[in-house]
Design an enzyme around this catalytic site. Sequence first.
Site, PDB file in Angstrom:
ATOM      1  N   LYS A   1       3.558   1.272  -3.882  1.00 39.08           N
ATOM      2  CA  LYS A   1       2.997   0.485  -4.980  1.00 39.08           C
ATOM      3  C   LYS A   1       3.787   0.616  -6.283  1.00 39.08           C
ATOM      4  CE  LYS A   1      -1.789   0.314  -3.352  1.00 39.08           C
ATOM      5  NZ  LYS A   1      -3.203   0.536  -3.690  1.00 39.08           N
TER       6      LYS A   1
ATOM      7  N   THR B   1       0.832  -1.196   0.000  1.00 42.66           N
ATOM      8  CA  THR B   1       0.000   0.000   0.000  1.00 42.66           C
ATOM      9  C   THR B   1       0.870   1.251   0.000  1.00 42.66           C
ATOM     10  OG1 THR B   1      -1.925   1.025   1.049  1.00 42.66           O
ATOM     11  CG2 THR B   1      -0.266   0.075   2.533  1.00 42.66           C
TER      12      THR B   1
ATOM     13  N   TYR C   1     -11.745   3.408   2.743  1.00 42.11           N
ATOM     14  CA  TYR C   1     -12.783   2.587   3.384  1.00 42.11           C
ATOM     15  C   TYR C   1     -12.800   2.770   4.895  1.00 42.11           C
ATOM     16  CZ  TYR C   1      -8.671  -0.336   4.102  1.00 42.11           C
ATOM     17  OH  TYR C   1      -7.424  -0.785   4.440  1.00 42.11           O
TER      18      TYR C   1
END
Length: 255
Positions: A68, A64, A218
């Site tokens: 990346k 993450t 999220y």
Amino acid sequence: MYNFDKIYGLVGRNLSHSFSKVFFNKKFSDLGLNYSYQNIEIQDIKDLFDIIENNKSLSGFNVTIPYKESIIPYLDSLDDNAKEVGAVNTVKIDEKRHLKGYNTDVIGFKALFDDVKLCKSFHESIKDKREALIFGSGGASKAVQFVLNQENIPFKIVSRNPRTCRDIGYFEVYDKGFYPYSIIINTTPVGMFPDTENYIDLPYSTIEAHNIFIDLIYNPLETIFLKNGIKMGIPTFNGMKMLYEQAEAAWKIWQ
């Protein structure tokens, strides 16, 4: 990282926001596997390889922010999607300790986007040939761009320093408002836990009925970015489905 048959993990920086550890450890428990998933916080991508060398049970990991893209030169190979996207979020370590990179963010965003396509406003925007608008240009943004290209949806990338014909400056968003655009996608970490009061300063009062807001974050499920869309009555989507689908895809790769 000891006393387990296999170890998996999440490689990144400042991982307090992540649900991956809980998700995978529950999966391993449900499957009766003596596996563990751990957060692997590093300050430099080069630090990862001492961890791999010293932990032979480490069999794969997710990647993450902010690694990346920077991890790619250190991998032994890439699958075709990761190569085309130019970003990696899943790595498998084989028996010879070779590292192969994959991009399951593409799978995750495609699943999320299938839900977006059910919106009436989506079809109206496509009919009017409106462009999508992407905030952020990192690894997650590249996966989003890949999917939008597959869907033949034109897009602009909002950048503080526009460098290509697809880049526009924030000033242009302020000048035009959201009217010219269809789907507005935040791929940045702005508003992510624990900085949940942070948000991208945008002309939210210009939101139109044909707009759709997507935030890849999220945690929290509703960022201030999304709350501004909800307040104006437009469809909004958080990154939870993308998280779940990319994680399931990573698990298939590791098995």
